[in-house]
Scaffold this active site. Structure first.
Site, PDB file in Angstrom:
ATOM      1  CB  THR A 124      -9.354  10.575   8.726  1.00  0.00           C
ATOM      2  OG1 THR A 124      -9.266   9.996   7.421  1.00  0.00           O
ATOM      3  CG2 THR A 124     -10.490   9.915   9.495  1.00  0.00           C
ATOM      4  CE  LYS A 166     -12.136   9.217   5.606  1.00  0.00           C
ATOM      5  NZ  LYS A 166     -10.865   8.397   5.700  1.00  0.00           N
ATOM      6  CB  THR A 170     -10.887   4.009   5.833  1.00  0.00           C
ATOM      7  OG1 THR A 170     -10.214   3.186   6.641  1.00  0.00           O
ATOM      8  CG2 THR A 170     -12.312   3.594   5.605  1.00  0.00           C
ATOM      9  CD  GLU A 178      -3.075   9.335   3.788  1.00  0.00           C
ATOM     10  OE1 GLU A 178      -3.849   9.188   4.749  1.00  0.00           O
ATOM     11  OE2 GLU A 178      -2.240   8.494   3.448  1.00  0.00           O
ATOM     12  CG  ASN A 199       0.277   7.275   5.382  1.00  0.00           C
ATOM     13  OD1 ASN A 199      -0.718   6.756   5.854  1.00  0.00           O
ATOM     14  ND2 ASN A 199       0.255   7.954   4.242  1.00  0.00           N
ATOM     15  CB  THR A 244       2.871  10.157  16.632  1.00  0.00           C
ATOM     16  OG1 THR A 244       3.182  10.539  15.284  1.00  0.00           O
ATOM     17  CG2 THR A 244       3.373   8.745  16.888  1.00  0.00           C
TER      18      THR A 244
END
Length: 408
Positions: free
Chosen positions: A150, A176, A189, A271, A403, A408
């Site tokens: 993702t 992942k 996740t 991230e 995040n 969006t």
């Protein structure tokens, strides 16, 4: 113990008798992992009280069945907290079972993506079909790994091999995860799928996975948020001809290594993350204290930002250990920072005394180490004989950007 294995290529298709592939079209993807022979399975799941429909479905499937052949996973939608979500989870399993021509109760499932949005089953079903078409032509660990990504920046995969009486045993895995990583998987996740060709009972496999998880995925922290979908599966199909009872220690050690490597890849891909943090706490009074202290270090937002800025602010380490709940004596503990790659070490605190201060060689060395991309923090509590290592990452501007724009 010394490493009893060698690292090999292939991930989940490295063990005998396994195939895998996947397909992803922009936002949505699907992966299939398939055993050509009957396999036993074990799984660990999120302990979040808000959990996804595939978690509920697969928990039940694991309890009520002893033979498994496949794992199907989708990305782009978590299938959590939605009307009709259980039906969609069942449809995902049914689709995979029909394509692979196996019973539905031999398929485990997982999902990752946005929570609270209806599964676009027409799109997901098409992705599963494409993954199946790919698997019939060739086996691709890389495609399967990429299909479940993702916000991940790179696919995560590892495999190892060891010998028992002249026969080879292999363990391979893919994972992942980049955000919402603070698993606590008692029975993760973040998704992890592991295959092995060892012959093992369901009970032994479950115990081995739990031990490996406790030392790996449950020691990993990116942002402190526990996902609704965290899942780790292991399939074992006995195709190596080697029995677990002949190599318990070797197998458990190798499985833990695979799990740790996947966990470290996950936190390295936090991230926006640029640096890996390993925090090892020695000399704890109990194993629980060692875990509390090490996890507190990698969970600290102040420490994460200090690592991002290459600031050797060891006071943040001391504070994190102090509020962790672990037993300690502030007048008798050590803090050391080291570079994992070169093994350079800077002693910051020794027996409760500050060593690194402005202008000292120790602080200068610590500043150099903090610029590296793999940093190890070592704390000796001098209270007992227990230890634990936790894994984390730095926290920078990109985490907020990624995040804040996720849906969006």
């Amino acid at each position: 113990m010394a490493e009893n294995f060698v690292v090999v290529d292939g991930g989940v298709v490295a063990p005998k008798g396994f195939k895998a592939n996947g397909h992803k079209d922009r936002k949505y993807g699907a992966a299939l992992i398939y055993s050509e022979a009957d396999a036993v399975a074990a799984g660990v799941f999120t302990t979040n009280k808000v959990y996804a429909h595939p978690v509920a479905l697969s928990k039940d499937t694991l309890v009520n069945n002893n033979v498994f052949r496949a794992i199907v996973a989708n990305s782009g939608n978590a299938n959590c907290f939605t009307k009709g979500g259980m039906e969609d989870a069942e449809l995902l399993v049914k689709k995979a079972a029909e394509l692979l021509k196996i019973p539905e109760n031999q398929v485990l499932s997982a999902s990752t993506g946005v929570i609270g949005r209806k599964m676009p089953m027409d799109i997901i079903s098409l992705e599963v079909e494409r993954a199946f078409e790919n698997i019939t032509m060739e086996s691709s660990n890389e495609n399967a790994s990429k299909a479940i990504m993702t916000t991940d920046a790179f696919p995560k995969t590892v495999a190892v091999e060891f010998e028992v009486n002249g026969k080879s045993v292999r363990i391979g895995g893919i994972a992942k995860g980049a955000g919402m990583i603070a698993p606590n998987m008692l029975h993760a996740t973040m998704l992890g799928f592991i295959t092995t060709d060892i012959e093992i009972s369901k009970e032994d496999l479950t115990n081995s996975l739990q031990k490996a998880t406790d030392e790996s995925f449950n020691n990993a922290v990116v942002d402190g948020d526990m996902s609704t979908n965290d899942t780790v599966y292991v399939l074992a199909n006995a195709q190596s001809g080697v029995k677990y009872t002949d190599c318990k220690e070797e197998f458990d050690h190798a499985l833990t290594y695979v799990s740790k490597e996947l966990a470290k890849m996950i936190v390295s891909d936090g991230e926006g993350a640029k640096k890996l943090i390993e925090a090892t706490v020695f000399g704890a009074e109990t194993k629980e204290d060692a875990k509390k202290a090490s996890m507190s270090i990698v969970r600290s937002l102040l420490l994460k930002t200090a690592v991002f800025g290459a600031d050797p602010n060891w006071g943040r380490i001391a504070a994190a250990v102090g509020y962790s709940g672990a037993e300690m004596d502030m007048n008798n503990f050590d803090i050391i920072i080291s570079d994992i790659s070169s093994e350079k070490q800077a002693i910051l605190v020794k027996a409760g005394e500050q060593i690194a201060d402005c202008g000292t060689p120790e602080l200068k060395l610590a500043e150099e180490i903090m610029k590296e991309d793999k940093i190890k923090i070592i704390v000796d509590l001098k209270m007992g004989s227990f230890e634990n290592t936790a894994f984390g990452c730095d926290l920078g501007y990109d985490y907020v950007k990624i995040n804040s724009e996720y849906t969006t």
